[in-house]
Write a protein that holds these residues in place. Structure first.
Motif, PDB file in Angstrom:
ATOM      1  N   THR A  74      10.699  14.625   0.706  1.00  0.00           N
ATOM      2  CA  THR A  74      11.725  14.119  -0.460  1.00  0.00           C
ATOM      3  C   THR A  74      11.163  15.073  -0.924  1.00  0.00           C
ATOM      4  O   THR A  74      12.671  15.579  -2.796  1.00  0.00           O
ATOM      5  N   ASP A 109       7.250   9.550   9.334  1.00  0.00           N
ATOM      6  CA  ASP A 109       6.770   9.275   7.949  1.00  0.00           C
ATOM      7  C   ASP A 109       8.780   9.441   7.695  1.00  0.00           C
ATOM      8  O   ASP A 109       9.714  10.214   7.036  1.00  0.00           O
ATOM      9  N   ASN A 161      12.438  13.822   7.127  1.00  0.00           N
ATOM     10  CA  ASN A 161      12.901  14.394   5.704  1.00  0.00           C
ATOM     11  C   ASN A 161      11.842  15.072   4.397  1.00  0.00           C
ATOM     12  O   ASN A 161      10.924  13.439   3.901  1.00  0.00           O
ATOM     13  N   TRP A 219       4.544  15.669   1.159  1.00  0.00           N
ATOM     14  CA  TRP A 219       4.455  14.917   2.063  1.00  0.00           C
ATOM     15  C   TRP A 219       3.409  14.971   3.045  1.00  0.00           C
ATOM     16  O   TRP A 219       2.441  14.344   3.782  1.00  0.00           O
ATOM     17  N   PHE A 227      -1.328   6.743   5.868  1.00  0.00           N
ATOM     18  CA  PHE A 227      -1.268   7.595   5.626  1.00  0.00           C
ATOM     19  C   PHE A 227      -3.276   7.701   6.315  1.00  0.00           C
ATOM     20  O   PHE A 227      -4.026   8.718   6.828  1.00  0.00           O
ATOM     21  N   THR A 279       7.200  14.707   9.356  1.00  0.00           N
ATOM     22  CA  THR A 279       7.754  14.101   7.815  1.00  0.00           C
ATOM     23  C   THR A 279       9.104  14.687   8.441  1.00  0.00           C
ATOM     24  O   THR A 279       9.444  15.299   7.864  1.00  0.00           O
ATOM     25  N   SER A 332      10.139   7.258   5.495  1.00  0.00           N
ATOM     26  CA  SER A 332       9.967   7.112   3.943  1.00  0.00           C
ATOM     27  C   SER A 332      11.408   7.168   3.153  1.00  0.00           C
ATOM     28  O   SER A 332      12.119   6.825   2.587  1.00  0.00           O
ATOM     29  N   SER A 333      11.726   8.838   3.202  1.00  0.00           N
ATOM     30  CA  SER A 333      13.312   9.046   1.930  1.00  0.00           C
ATOM     31  C   SER A 333      14.313   9.169   3.029  1.00  0.00           C
ATOM     32  O   SER A 333      14.919   9.821   2.088  1.00  0.00           O
ATOM     33  N   LYS A 345      12.834   4.357  -1.009  1.00  0.00           N
ATOM     34  CA  LYS A 345      13.911   5.302  -1.219  1.00  0.00           C
ATOM     35  C   LYS A 345      15.122   4.405  -0.987  1.00  0.00           C
ATOM     36  O   LYS A 345      16.354   4.446  -2.023  1.00  0.00           O
ATOM     37  N   GLY A 400       0.542  -1.214   0.478  1.00  0.00           N
ATOM     38  CA  GLY A 400       0.115   0.732  -0.264  1.00  0.00           C
ATOM     39  C   GLY A 400       0.495   1.295   0.032  1.00  0.00           C
ATOM     40  O   GLY A 400       0.142   2.472   0.395  1.00  0.00           O
ATOM     41  N   GLY A 401       2.334   1.548   0.130  1.00  0.00           N
ATOM     42  CA  GLY A 401       2.807   2.382   0.290  1.00  0.00           C
ATOM     43  C   GLY A 401       2.771   3.111   1.446  1.00  0.00           C
ATOM     44  O   GLY A 401       2.012   2.789   1.812  1.00  0.00           O
ATOM     45  N   ALA A 402       3.814   4.147   1.226  1.00  0.00           N
ATOM     46  CA  ALA A 402       3.578   5.772   2.173  1.00  0.00           C
ATOM     47  C   ALA A 402       2.070   6.112   2.675  1.00  0.00           C
ATOM     48  O   ALA A 402       1.525   6.386   3.458  1.00  0.00           O
ATOM     49  N   SER A 403       1.635   5.713   1.182  1.00  0.00           N
ATOM     50  CA  SER A 403       0.318   6.767   1.310  1.00  0.00           C
ATOM     51  C   SER A 403      -0.952   5.533   1.882  1.00  0.00           C
ATOM     52  O   SER A 403      -2.046   6.824   2.555  1.00  0.00           O
TER      53      SER A 403
HETATM   54  C1  LIG Z   1       8.021   8.146  -1.848  1.00  0.00           C
HETATM   55  C2  LIG Z   1       7.101   8.614  -0.871  1.00  0.00           C
HETATM   56  C3  LIG Z   1       5.615   8.989  -0.261  1.00  0.00           C
HETATM   57  C4  LIG Z   1       4.980   8.421  -1.087  1.00  0.00           C
HETATM   58  O1  LIG Z   1       5.311   7.084  -1.034  1.00  0.00           O
HETATM   59  P1  LIG Z   1       4.514   5.637  -1.971  1.00  0.00           P
HETATM   60  O2  LIG Z   1       4.824   4.531  -1.580  1.00  0.00           O
HETATM   61  O3  LIG Z   1       4.175   5.935  -3.165  1.00  0.00           O
HETATM   62  O4  LIG Z   1       3.011   5.736  -1.484  1.00  0.00           O
HETATM   63  C5  LIG Z   1       5.124   9.391   0.756  1.00  0.00           C
HETATM   64  N1  LIG Z   1       6.203  10.485   2.049  1.00  0.00           N
HETATM   65  C6  LIG Z   1       7.085  10.804   1.938  1.00  0.00           C
HETATM   66  C7  LIG Z   1       8.278  11.054   2.582  1.00  0.00           C
HETATM   67  C8  LIG Z   1       7.845   9.900   0.673  1.00  0.00           C
HETATM   68  O5  LIG Z   1       8.996  10.192   0.341  1.00  0.00           O
END
Ligand SMILES: *Cc1c(COP(=O)(O)O)cnc(C)c1O
Length: 359
Positions: free
Chosen positions: A152, A171, A150, A102, A80, A148, A173-174, A195, A74-77
């Motif tokens: 991105t 978050d 970082n 983000w 949320f 967040t 993610s990056s 990432k 489902g990704g970082a999204s």
């Molecule tokens: C890329 C990114 C997301 C989104 O990630 P998805 O996998 O596309 O849902 C969310 N938050 C940050 C900080 C990101 O860099």
């Protein structure tokens, strides 16, 4: 042709060694006679791959037994939504910090489930900084605080971990695994894999065990942390190949000396690129120096009209994916763990030459 230097923000570069190993194991994983993609996620082979990857990840960040580590889709999204669904409990509001695109997306999703108190925002500064912590308008009854670390897209990174009384949700993610991280300061950390961890399709969640079991009744099972924790992330089919590749990346990172060692390399990469940009009169970076990201370096050219020429020439020089995010334009070099220092050196050399020709 040899591999190019890839500055993509995500899905991003993977270490050469990892790709070579994956290639060697592609059609027959260690004598089993099938690829990892073709294995049952419940087979003892895949369970061993999954457990080893999970343990290596735990080792890299020294994650204690107070936390579950989940390997989700489902990704970082998706997080949320999963965060408010699982963590609100009896609370009707949550605190959010708005430092970029983000953060904004996380806020927009959370608003479906609760009152969102935006404790601070740098939107009026065009997301070029982090609002000073002393001025955050923290609420008393928030279920958690989300931020967040970082951003991105904007290339803005916190250089501290906020101290708050409610569970801290981040978050990462990056920037996950770009350096040491004191996980014990957080209630929940999440990161899309594409990432700094592995291929897309996988999201890692580190969640403190005492926060589980409070999901709203209407939470879909696939969105329920507790369900995933009880099933070791195998309530339904997990993204098996991405999990395996993430495991190879964790081994690679351990071999580099772990997060402290890679943090040194990352610091060198970022500081030489920012120094070059600052010393040139041709390139610019809008972010307040203290909060410049170690992973994502946005930059502008003195003349916007030269951007397409810059990108075309960079491509020809095998320096790929330097265009900024479609929402902000300009350039952006993402220099994650798997982007070697030689890539940054090559980029700086290219930028210096381009300035000579067009400056
Ligand atoms: C890329 C990114 C997301 C989104 O990630 P998805 O996998 O596309 O849902 C969310 N938050 C940050 C900080 C990101 O860099």
């Amino acid at each position: 042709m040899a591999r190019a230097y890839n500055f993509c923000a995500g899905p991003a570069a993977l270490p050469d060694d990892v790709l070579i190993q994956a290639q060697e194991e592609m059609s027959d994983w260690r004598g089993v006679g099938t690829s990892v993609m073709e294995m049952s996620h419940r087979s003892k082979e895949f369970v061993s791959i999954a457990n080893e990857a999970t343990q290596d990840f735990r080792d890299l960040l020294s994650i204690s037994d107070d936390y579950e580590v989940l390997f989700l889709q489902g990704g970082a999204s998706a997080q949320f939504s999963m965060i408010p669904l699982n963590l609100l409990g009896d609370h009707s509001s949550a605190d959010y910090v708005n430092t970029g695109q983000w953060s904004k997306k996380a806020i927009a999703e959370a608003k479906r489930y609760c009152d969102v108190n935006v404790v601070a925002s740098s939107e009026n500064e065009n997301f070029s900084t982090v609002p000073s912590f002393e001025q955050w308008n923290l609420s008393k009854n928030a279920a958690y605080l989300h931020y967040t670390p970082n951003e991105t897209i904007g290339g803005v990174e916190f250089d501290y971990i906020p101290e708050v009384d409610v569970p801290l949700v981040a978050d990462y993610s990056s920037s996950i695994l770009s350096g040491p991280l004191d996980v014990s300061k957080f209630g929940l950390i999440y990161a899309g894999a594409q990432k700094n961890i592995g291929p897309a399709g996988l999201t890692l969640v580190i969640v403190r065990k005492d926060l589980l079991g409070k999901a709203k009744d209407f939470t879909p099972a696939v969105f329920n942390y507790d369900v995933h924790a009880k099933a070791s992330s195998m309530n339904n089919t997990p993204p098996t190949y991405s999990w395996y590749l993430a495991g190879l990346v964790f081994k690679w990172l351990k071999k580099q000396g772990g997060v402290s060692a890679i943090a040194e390399v990352n610091k060198r990469k970022a500081s030489k690129l920012y120094s070059f940009i600052d010393e040139s009169g041709f390139y610019g970076n809008p972010v307040e120096p203290r909060y410049r990201s170690g992973m994502n370096v946005p930059f502008t050219l003195a003349d916007e009209a030269l951007e397409s020429v810059f990108l075309k020439k960079a491509d020809e020089a095998r320096l790929l994916n330097l265009a900024g995010h479609r929402s902000v334009g300009g350039m952006r070099a993402s220099i994650y763990n798997a982007v070697p220092e030689s890539a940054v050196d090559a980029l700086i050399g290219f930028m210096a030459n381009f300035e000579k020709e067009h400056g």
